[in-house]
Design a protein around this motif. Structure first.
Motif, mmCIF file in Angstrom:
data_model
loop_
_atom_site.group_PDB
_atom_site.id
_atom_site.type_symbol
_atom_site.label_atom_id
_atom_site.label_comp_id
_atom_site.label_asym_id
_atom_site.label_seq_id
_atom_site.Cartn_x
_atom_site.Cartn_y
_atom_site.Cartn_z
ATOM 1 N N THR A 161 5.184 42.452 -110.093
ATOM 2 C CA THR A 161 6.587 42.165 -109.776
ATOM 3 C C THR A 161 6.905 40.703 -110.057
ATOM 4 O O THR A 161 7.943 40.387 -110.644
ATOM 5 C CB THR A 161 6.893 42.527 -108.312
ATOM 6 O OG1 THR A 161 6.623 43.917 -108.119
ATOM 7 C CG2 THR A 161 8.337 42.228 -107.960
ATOM 8 N N ARG A 162 6.024 39.802 -109.661
ATOM 9 C CA ARG A 162 6.253 38.373 -109.923
ATOM 10 C C ARG A 162 6.297 38.096 -111.428
ATOM 11 O O ARG A 162 7.158 37.352 -111.900
ATOM 12 C CB ARG A 162 5.194 37.524 -109.229
ATOM 13 C CG ARG A 162 5.332 37.567 -107.708
ATOM 14 C CD ARG A 162 4.505 36.517 -106.996
ATOM 15 N NE ARG A 162 3.098 36.507 -107.314
ATOM 16 C CZ ARG A 162 2.151 37.152 -106.634
ATOM 17 N NH1 ARG A 162 2.472 37.869 -105.575
ATOM 18 N NH2 ARG A 162 0.890 37.060 -106.977
ATOM 19 N N THR A 187 7.118 40.212 -113.741
ATOM 20 C CA THR A 187 8.336 40.832 -114.259
ATOM 21 C C THR A 187 9.542 39.928 -114.020
ATOM 22 O O THR A 187 10.358 39.723 -114.918
ATOM 23 C CB THR A 187 8.563 42.206 -113.604
ATOM 24 O OG1 THR A 187 7.435 43.048 -113.872
ATOM 25 C CG2 THR A 187 9.825 42.860 -114.117
ATOM 26 N N ILE A 188 9.648 39.386 -112.834
ATOM 27 C CA ILE A 188 10.772 38.500 -112.510
ATOM 28 C C ILE A 188 10.735 37.269 -113.411
ATOM 29 O O ILE A 188 11.759 36.868 -113.969
ATOM 30 C CB ILE A 188 10.760 38.115 -111.015
ATOM 31 C CG1 ILE A 188 11.059 39.334 -110.153
ATOM 32 C CG2 ILE A 188 11.768 36.987 -110.748
ATOM 33 C CD1 ILE A 188 10.810 39.115 -108.669
ATOM 34 N N ARG A 189 9.558 36.671 -113.581
ATOM 35 C CA ARG A 189 9.454 35.474 -114.424
ATOM 36 C C ARG A 189 9.802 35.791 -115.874
ATOM 37 O O ARG A 189 10.476 34.999 -116.550
ATOM 38 C CB ARG A 189 8.070 34.844 -114.291
ATOM 39 C CG ARG A 189 7.847 34.278 -112.908
ATOM 40 C CD ARG A 189 6.729 33.270 -112.777
ATOM 41 N NE ARG A 189 5.589 33.394 -113.634
ATOM 42 C CZ ARG A 189 4.341 33.626 -113.208
ATOM 43 N NH1 ARG A 189 4.094 33.795 -111.919
ATOM 44 N NH2 ARG A 189 3.343 33.677 -114.059
ATOM 45 N N ALA A 190 9.360 36.933 -116.374
ATOM 46 C CA ALA A 190 9.687 37.328 -117.746
ATOM 47 C C ALA A 190 11.196 37.523 -117.899
ATOM 48 O O ALA A 190 11.804 37.065 -118.879
ATOM 49 C CB ALA A 190 8.940 38.606 -118.129
ATOM 50 N N ILE A 210 4.590 45.394 -119.183
ATOM 51 C CA ILE A 210 5.779 45.129 -118.365
ATOM 52 C C ILE A 210 7.044 45.250 -119.203
ATOM 53 O O ILE A 210 8.015 45.914 -118.807
ATOM 54 C CB ILE A 210 5.687 43.732 -117.710
ATOM 55 C CG1 ILE A 210 4.618 43.728 -116.620
ATOM 56 C CG2 ILE A 210 7.033 43.286 -117.160
ATOM 57 C CD1 ILE A 210 4.254 42.341 -116.109
ATOM 58 N N LEU A 211 7.058 44.628 -120.370
ATOM 59 C CA LEU A 211 8.262 44.657 -121.207
ATOM 60 C C LEU A 211 8.542 46.059 -121.737
ATOM 61 O O LEU A 211 9.707 46.446 -121.874
ATOM 62 C CB LEU A 211 8.137 43.642 -122.340
ATOM 63 C CG LEU A 211 8.181 42.176 -121.887
ATOM 64 C CD1 LEU A 211 7.828 41.242 -123.036
ATOM 65 C CD2 LEU A 211 9.520 41.820 -121.281
ATOM 66 N N GLY A 236 18.263 41.947 -106.618
ATOM 67 C CA GLY A 236 18.099 43.181 -105.852
ATOM 68 C C GLY A 236 17.928 44.378 -106.766
ATOM 69 O O GLY A 236 17.039 45.207 -106.570
ATOM 70 N N ASP A 237 18.780 44.476 -107.793
ATOM 71 C CA ASP A 237 18.660 45.567 -108.766
ATOM 72 C C ASP A 237 17.306 45.522 -109.459
ATOM 73 O O ASP A 237 16.653 46.551 -109.648
ATOM 74 C CB ASP A 237 19.764 45.470 -109.832
ATOM 75 C CG ASP A 237 21.150 45.709 -109.285
ATOM 76 O OD1 ASP A 237 21.279 46.390 -108.243
ATOM 77 O OD2 ASP A 237 22.113 45.214 -109.906
ATOM 78 N N LEU A 238 16.902 44.329 -109.845
ATOM 79 C CA LEU A 238 15.632 44.163 -110.552
ATOM 80 C C LEU A 238 14.461 44.601 -109.679
ATOM 81 O O LEU A 238 13.593 45.366 -110.121
ATOM 82 C CB LEU A 238 15.483 42.706 -110.992
ATOM 83 C CG LEU A 238 14.282 42.359 -111.859
ATOM 84 C CD1 LEU A 238 14.241 43.204 -113.116
ATOM 85 C CD2 LEU A 238 14.321 40.882 -112.208
#
Length: 159
Positions: A6-7, A9-12, A44-45, A76-78
């Protein structure tokens, strides 16, 4: 706690938001800049592409870009897309509700009542921040400055 996936993914996604409208961003650029293992980032991508959040182009001039404008993606959506829920316990989830095993009836459980409040406060915050919004960096934690005693934030500087 957020999972490592998750971390990453958020950074990407933040990286792609920073480069929105500039064309394809090479995977290696994202991986190097965000310190994400390239093989894991590929997975992830690919997953984000299946969710319709990113697009990609193969080849020498290829890379990844956001399929949706960063102003239209909230954190939130992410997180809901990646993790399925913002709730810390399954009985407090709005979209993936499950009754907890070995627990009290939900109408009698104060832990659930508290976690519903946590979920709602978390949702309010994360749904109000978009990938396009600037996020001010926080100072290093005390543990971090203890590990790096020469960092400016851990030195007492007299004027």
């Amino acid at each position: 706690m957020l999972s490592q996936k998750t971390r990453y993914t958020i950074r990407a996604m933040q990286h792609l938001a920073d480069h929105y409208g500039e064309g394809p961003v090479p995977l290696v650029d994202i991986a190097d800049t965000q310190n994400i293992p390239a093989k894991f980032l590929t997975v992830i991508l690919s997953e984000l592409a299946r969710f319709g959040l990113v697009d990609s182009q193969r080849g020498r001039e290829g890379g990844y870009w956001l399929a949706i404008a960063p102003i239209d993606i909230t954190y939130g959506d992410l997180l809901r897309t990646i993790s399925g829920s913002l709730a810390l316990v399954p009985c407090a989830s709005r979209f993936a509700h499950e009754t907890c095993k070995n627990c009290l009836p939900e109408t009698e459980c104060r832990v659930r009542a508290l976690m519903l409040q946590v979920r709602d406060a978390t949702a309010q915050l994360l749904d109000g921040v978009r990938l396009s919004d600037p996020i001010a960096l926080a100072p290093a934690s005390e543990d971090e400055t203890m590990m790096h005693p020469d960092s400016p934030s851990s030195l007492d500087i007299e004027a």
